[in-house]
Design a protein around this motif. Structure first.
Motif, PDB file in Angstrom:
ATOM      1  N   GLY A   1       0.491  -1.384   0.241  1.00  0.00           N
ATOM      2  CA  GLY A   1      -0.232  -0.035   0.123  1.00  0.00           C
ATOM      3  C   GLY A   1       0.692   1.466  -0.664  1.00  0.00           C
ATOM      4  N   GLU A   2       0.173   2.472   0.522  1.00  0.00           N
ATOM      5  CA  GLU A   2       1.147   3.912   0.405  1.00  0.00           C
ATOM      6  C   GLU A   2       1.867   3.725   1.545  1.00  0.00           C
ATOM      7  OE1 GLU A   2      -2.366   6.031  -2.325  1.00  0.00           O
ATOM      8  OE2 GLU A   2      -2.101   6.366   0.361  1.00  0.00           O
ATOM      9  N   TRP A   3       2.956   4.146   1.507  1.00  0.00           N
ATOM     10  CA  TRP A   3       4.131   3.960   2.363  1.00  0.00           C
ATOM     11  C   TRP A   3       4.553   5.964   3.081  1.00  0.00           C
ATOM     12  CZ3 TRP A   3       7.631   0.286   5.999  1.00  0.00           C
ATOM     13  CH2 TRP A   3       7.330  -0.808   5.373  1.00  0.00           C
ATOM     14  N   LEU A   4       4.318   6.165   3.674  1.00  0.00           N
ATOM     15  CA  LEU A   4       5.406   7.453   3.236  1.00  0.00           C
ATOM     16  C   LEU A   4       6.892   7.117   3.403  1.00  0.00           C
ATOM     17  CD1 LEU A   4       3.866   9.225   7.509  1.00  0.00           C
ATOM     18  CD2 LEU A   4       2.897   9.466   4.745  1.00  0.00           C
ATOM     19  N   LEU A   5       7.590   8.641   2.562  1.00  0.00           N
ATOM     20  CA  LEU A   5       8.790   8.706   1.818  1.00  0.00           C
ATOM     21  C   LEU A   5       9.646   9.514   2.323  1.00  0.00           C
ATOM     22  CD1 LEU A   5      10.724   6.600   0.589  1.00  0.00           C
ATOM     23  CD2 LEU A   5       9.396   7.871  -1.716  1.00  0.00           C
ATOM     24  N   TYR A   6      10.341   9.800   2.993  1.00  0.00           N
ATOM     25  CA  TYR A   6      11.310  10.652   3.505  1.00  0.00           C
ATOM     26  C   TYR A   6      12.578  10.515   3.056  1.00  0.00           C
ATOM     27  CZ  TYR A   6       8.636  10.964   7.594  1.00  0.00           C
ATOM     28  OH  TYR A   6       7.833  11.544   8.455  1.00  0.00           O
ATOM     29  N   GLU A   7      12.412  11.337   1.976  1.00  0.00           N
ATOM     30  CA  GLU A   7      13.437  11.023   1.130  1.00  0.00           C
ATOM     31  C   GLU A   7      14.697  12.167   1.178  1.00  0.00           C
ATOM     32  OE1 GLU A   7      10.473  12.245  -3.112  1.00  0.00           O
ATOM     33  OE2 GLU A   7      12.105  13.760  -2.483  1.00  0.00           O
TER      34      GLU A   7
ATOM     35  N   SER B   1       9.730  16.186  13.019  1.00  0.00           N
ATOM     36  CA  SER B   1      10.473  17.393  12.892  1.00  0.00           C
ATOM     37  C   SER B   1      10.781  17.941  11.478  1.00  0.00           C
ATOM     38  CB  SER B   1      11.923  17.454  13.452  1.00  0.00           C
ATOM     39  OG  SER B   1      12.491  16.605  13.344  1.00  0.00           O
ATOM     40  N   GLN B   2       9.829  16.893  10.702  1.00  0.00           N
ATOM     41  CA  GLN B   2      10.017  16.799   9.204  1.00  0.00           C
ATOM     42  C   GLN B   2       8.807  17.090   8.504  1.00  0.00           C
ATOM     43  OE1 GLN B   2      12.796  15.983   7.813  1.00  0.00           O
ATOM     44  NE2 GLN B   2      13.959  15.140   9.643  1.00  0.00           N
ATOM     45  N   PRO B   3       9.103  17.925   7.562  1.00  0.00           N
ATOM     46  CA  PRO B   3       7.524  18.331   6.392  1.00  0.00           C
ATOM     47  C   PRO B   3       7.463  17.214   6.001  1.00  0.00           C
ATOM     48  CG  PRO B   3      10.164  18.941   5.539  1.00  0.00           C
ATOM     49  CD  PRO B   3      10.266  18.208   6.620  1.00  0.00           C
ATOM     50  N   PRO B   4       5.965  17.542   5.899  1.00  0.00           N
ATOM     51  CA  PRO B   4       5.305  16.482   5.405  1.00  0.00           C
ATOM     52  C   PRO B   4       5.520  15.324   3.714  1.00  0.00           C
ATOM     53  CG  PRO B   4       3.789  17.504   5.624  1.00  0.00           C
ATOM     54  CD  PRO B   4       4.859  18.430   5.863  1.00  0.00           C
ATOM     55  N   PRO B   5       6.017  14.601   4.248  1.00  0.00           N
ATOM     56  CA  PRO B   5       6.054  13.637   3.293  1.00  0.00           C
ATOM     57  C   PRO B   5       5.205  13.321   1.742  1.00  0.00           C
ATOM     58  CG  PRO B   5       6.148  12.175   4.750  1.00  0.00           C
ATOM     59  CD  PRO B   5       5.006  13.551   5.197  1.00  0.00           C
TER      60      PRO B   5
END
Length: 1022
Positions: free
Chosen positions: A60-66, A78-82
């Motif tokens: 499914g849909e995962w959040l991805l922090y590049e 503390s990171q912006p919306p991924p």
């Protein structure tokens, strides 16, 4: 036919229909299954399927922090919306990861039912190319080491299982991923989440499929390669073995990759191995099928498959993994085309309705299943590849069955042939025995008839010589027939030994009369005892023994002399044969059934039979043998029998006085030389018969002498030699013989090699060669003609056929001589009109100014015309003075025309009565004038040389004219004009030589030839 179609339908059901249904079921399950999918980075497992029912794919849909490597919610907050990214799948479309290389963190929040607790696990399969997994802030597993740069990252991508204690109803999963080795990165295959029992069971099933597939390729690979080591003629075997080895490597480096845990390999090395092994899988598959059915292969496609395999191998060795991994689509296309080519060849083979079509049908079906599974997996539509190893194993099994069936058929064929050979062997023995008895009586009749004329002292008449020859041949044939009879009788145990008192000297002398020699004797009988040696033996079989041993010794002695002796000592009569290699004569170790081995010539087989019979006859008569080696390398074979006393002789009713005295048996030394050969030696060896002269080259002297007798009736003179070396020595004088007859089998130089050496110096038309062959193999004729033989005569031959073939070849030789003679006459008459016109104009001019000189020029012109128009002189050679007179007349006329531009120098060291071919020097001089010095404004010098060399006269015509360009010189040397070609051909016919042309552009030309000394002027062509 019905049984065949039934088997084909069953194979279709199990190999095509069953996998097709399974694939359809998998695809339908993927599309219709109600399974939880993550949405917005959250997967809700609180309703529907529970974890207790099995493992769950975290798709499914995962959040991805590049560009981040996060481990917990505190860091992520503390990171912006991924952005969102679908798993499984590559991350190449994400911002900052378009090239597939980089670092990122996947995040998924899993909501569990209340009260969930216990040990759970995660099972990964393919995350490129380094990853670490954190659950609720704790590291639970990983493969490799993710980093922000290539130097900080250690690639791994090994499947693994991690277990952890779960408490609470919520799970935060962080997956750190870094990829700097492959063109695509991310979570490529699903991550499985479930209870410890479910994850462990799934892992065990995957490992079982992994090792089963690997073992399925390892066993046939070892079997096929070992089989090929024993059967190297089967070219398809190593190709199928290579296919299995390549598939084994491919399987071990994919899937669970359990075997790689035993090796310390960098993951980039694994990627290279994957590419190379996949390339060789399709290469060996295509190569195997093409070698199995070569007539259906396409040469262009074969080369294309090889080139693609080489290109992929070089790319896997030399290019960076991040570069060649971008060619996945190209590799997929090449794989598809290779399998399509394999299917094409197999379908064409099946359509021929040949043997093993059922196995071929199974192979095609399995390949089609492999293609379908591979394509669906390549496009991401099929995750479960269980049927891929199943199809591969079916293909390997079908091909193994095909190979086994082929060899079983060969074995059955060998059994049938063995039974047939046994029957034929029995028939052969019976035929040999019956035929031998039928032949022996007429041969004995020939011997008896040949002995009718009384012997006269002194020289024998020609008729008596022929009768001696007939008697020797017949006696040798009689002994051969006796050997054939005894071979069968000894094998059956029916051989009889009729012993009586025998005079050994008489038996030995009778045998030696069958071996005449030319010049020095090929054998020598040493001093005999003064008294008669008596044996109690079978006289006929004793003669066989002596004959077979002497024949063996003479045939293997080459140029050495065979020494024979008889001695009585200690109640034993010993017969000594001293010759090189004689010690091996009675060392017969082969089985009786092997005496007719197909790898032996007829002469070798006959010799082996004779020696086997000889050994057993010695044993039958109570004899013994031993071998003594001497310092000079010769060996002496000593055969001993018990001597018979004089009392035993009287009991037999035969007094010793009846036997020939010892002094008549040989005295100090006894050697034999054929009377006809002695008479021939006193004559001139080069004397030709009325029809021609022939050189016969055959190590069987009696057979050659018989041929000479047959040809002498046609007024053909013959010279006989027994080796190729002697023949080559005699053939140095090319004009000496009109025909060479060569036996194919000779001890030193084979007949085929002798023909090749003759053709190095003489063309087919210049010296015909008739090759004598046994005719056992059909290819002998083709090889003989390729070597340079004009004709081939198969032995035994008919007299009429021999005379007809010899007559045809002699007529060919005569025709060539007439052609050369006619061509020479043509050259004599070929007076250039321009030369005659210029000569007359020159004389007219000189006539007004210098009448005496004009008279001299007219005289020279008349001599030149007389020499040119002398058609009656068509001799093979003319005196040197006649040729020089023609040269001087020609040059005198040309000197008057060109005056100081033409200078002539003569260097004559030879006697002017030596013979040279007519018109051999004057055309060379004319060429030097016209094409050499007269093309220079200042003219030049002609030099005519006849110099004394070592054993030859060297004739040369030199000029310092313009020379000949290299390309034109090569053309002249190869073909030449009519005049040069005629001169060169006559030189080869007469002396075995040809013109030598040397030229230096701008400096001049030299044309030369040699004449052997001793050649004098001959008035007739023949």
């Amino acid at each position: 036919m019905n049984n065949y179609w039934l088997k084909l339908c069953v194979s279709f059901i199990f190999i095509i229909l069953l996998p097709a249904c399974w694939i359809a079921s998998e695809l339908h399950g993927v599309l219709t299954e109600q399974k939880p999918l993550a949405s917005g980075g959250v997967m809700d497992l609180r309703q529907g399927k529970t974890l207790s029912e099995g493992e769950i794919r975290l798709n499914g849909e995962w959040l991805l922090y590049e560009g981040q490597l996060l481990t917990s919610d505190r860091e992520a907050s503390s990171q912006p919306p991924p952005p969102m990214l679908t798993v499984p799948g590559v991350w190449n479309g994400a911002m900052g990861l378009q090239g597939g290389l980089g670092t990122a963190t996947y995040r998924l929040r899993v909501l569990l039912p209340k009260g969930t607790e216990g040990i759970y696990g995660i099972h990964t399969t393919n995350i490129r190319t380094a990853n670490t997994i954190y659950v609720n802030g704790k590291e639970v597993g990983g493969s490799g080491r993710p980093g922000f740069q290539r130097a900080d990252t250690m690639s791994g991508n090994m499947p693994y299982v991690s277990y952890f204690q779960l408490e609470g109803d919520e799970v935060e999963i962080y997956v750190q991923v870094a990829n700097y080795s492959y063109a695509t990165g991310g979570i490529i295959s699903p991550i499985w989440f479930g209870t410890q029992e479910a994850i462990a069971r799934s892992r065990e099933i995957n490992l079982f499929e992994y090792w089963m597939t690997a073992g399925g390729f390892l066993i046939p690979a070892v079997f096929l390669l070992l089989f090929f080591r024993l059967r190297r003629r089967e070219a398809p075997l190593p190709q199928l073995g290579g296919f299995c080895v390549s598939c084994l490597i491919f399987v071990l480096t994919h899937g669970e990759k359990a075997a790689l845990a035993l090796l310390s390999l960098h993951y980039e090395e694994v990627l290279r191995i994957q590419l190379i092994s996949s390339a060789f899988v399709y290469y060996f598959l295509a190569r195997y099928v093409v070698l199995l059915y070569p007539r259906f292969g396409i040469r262009l496609l074969n080369r294309l498959v090889l080139l693609v395999t080489m290109a992929l191998t070089l790319a896997g060795i030399g290019l960076p993994t991040s570069l060649f991994s971008r060619w996945e689509a190209l590799l997929l296309v090449c794989s598809f085309l290779s399998i399509a080519y394999v299917i094409y060849v197999l379908v064409r083979a099946i359509l021929t309705q040949g043997a093993h079509t059922l196995a071929l049908a199974v192979s095609i079906q399995s390949v089609m299943v492999m293609l379908a599974v591979y394509l669906l997996s390549g496009f991401g539509q099929l995750e479960n590849q269980t049927f891929l190893p199943y199809a591969i194993l079916v293909f390997s099994a079908s091909q193994a069955y095909l190979i086994v069936e082929r060899f079983a058929e060969l074995f059955r064929h060998a059994e049938r042939m063995s039974e047939r050979l046994l029957r034929l062997d029995e028939q052969k023995d019976e035929f040999m025995l019956n035929t031998s008895y039928e032949i022996r009586e007429p041969l004995h009749g020939i011997v008896n008839l040949a002995q009718v004329p009384d012997r006269r002292e002194g020289s024998k008449s020609e008729t008596e010589d022929r009768l001696d020859l007939i008697q020797g041949i017949a006696r040798r044939l009689s002994y051969l027939v006796d050997d054939l009879i005894d071979f069968n009788l000894l094998n059956s145990g029916e051989a009889k030994y009729e012993a009586r008192i025998v005079n050994v000297q008489s038996v030995v002398r009778t045998v030696l009369d069958m071996y005449p020699s030319e010049g020095n004797s090929r054998w020598v009988m040493e001093k005999l005892p003064e008294h008669t040696l008596l044996l109690f033996a079978d006289e006929r079989r004793l003669g066989q023994i002596v004959h077979n041993l002497i024949a063996y010794a003479i045939s293997h002695a080459r140029d050495r002399v065979v020494r024979l002796a008889l001695q009585e000592e200690g109640g034993q009569v010993t017969f000594f044969v001293r010759a090189p290699g004689i010690g091996k004569a009675l060392d017969i170790e082969r089985e009786e059934s092997e005496f007719y081995a197909t790898d032996e010539t007829a002469a070798e087989s006959a010799e082996r039979v004779r020696l086997s019979v000889t050994k057993r006859l010695i044993e039958l008569g109570g004899g013994t043998w031993r071998t003594v080696e001497s310092d000079d390398g010769d060996e002496t074979l000593c055969i001993s029998w018990p001597a018979a006393s004089e009392a035993e002789a009287r009991i037999e009713g035969q007094a010793t006085s009846d036997w020939m005295p010892a002094d008549e048996a040989g005295g100090e030394m006894y050697a034999y030389t054929a009377p006809s050969e002695q008479a021939a030696e006193s004559e001139d060896e080069t004397e030709r018969g009325a029809q021609g002269s022939i050189l016969i080259v055959d190590d069987d002297r009696l057979g050659a002498m018989a041929m000479g007798q047959l040809l002498s009736d046609a007024r053909i003179s013959c010279r006989i030699v027994e080796s190729g070396a002697e023949a080559l020595a005699l053939l140095t004088d090319a004009g000496r013989f009109d025909l060479v007859i060569v036996d194919l089998v000779m001890p030193d130089i084979s007949g085929m090699e002798l023909v090749r050496r003759i053709r190095e110096h003489a063309m087919l038309s210049e010296l015909p060669v008739l090759l004598l062959s046994e005719g056992r193999r059909q290819e002998e004729s083709l090889v003989g003609f390729r070597a340079g033989a004009n004709d081939i005569l198969v032995k035994p031959y008919e007299v009429a056929e021999l005379k007809a073939r010899v007559g045809t070849l002699l007529q060919l030789r005569s025709s060539i001589k007439n052609l050369v003679r006619t061509e020479t006459a043509f050259l004599q008459a070929q007076i250039k009109p321009h030369f005659l016109f210029n000569a007359i104009n020159t004389i007219m001019t000189v006539c007004r100014l210098e009448p005496p000189r004009a008279e001299e020029l007219l005289l020279q012109l008349s001599r030149y015309l007389r020499g040119s128009f002398d058609f009656g002189n068509l001799a093979q050679s003319v005196p040197l003075r006649s040729e020089l007179e023609l040269v001087r007349s020609y040059l005198a006329i040309e000197s008057a025309r060109f005056e100081d531009r033409l200078r002539v120098e003569y260097y004559i060291e030879s006697k002017e009565w030596i013979g040279v071919p007519p018109l051999s020097i004057q055309p060379l001089v004319e060429n030097a004038v016209r094409h050499g010095i007269m093309r220079r404004p200042q003219g030049g010098t002609i030099r005519v040389r006849v110099m004394d060399g070592e054993g030859v006269w060297q004739v040369a015509v030199e000029d310092d004219g313009v020379g000949i360009p290299p390309d034109r010189l090569a053309e002249i040397s190869e073909t030449g004009g009519v005049g040069l070609a005629n001169i060169s051909r006559r030189l080869r016919l007469m002396y075995g030589e040809q013109l030598q042309i040397e030229s230096w552009p701008g400096e001049g030309t030299r044309v030369s030839f040699i004449i052997p000394k001793g050649v004098e002027y001959e008035s007739d062509f023949d």
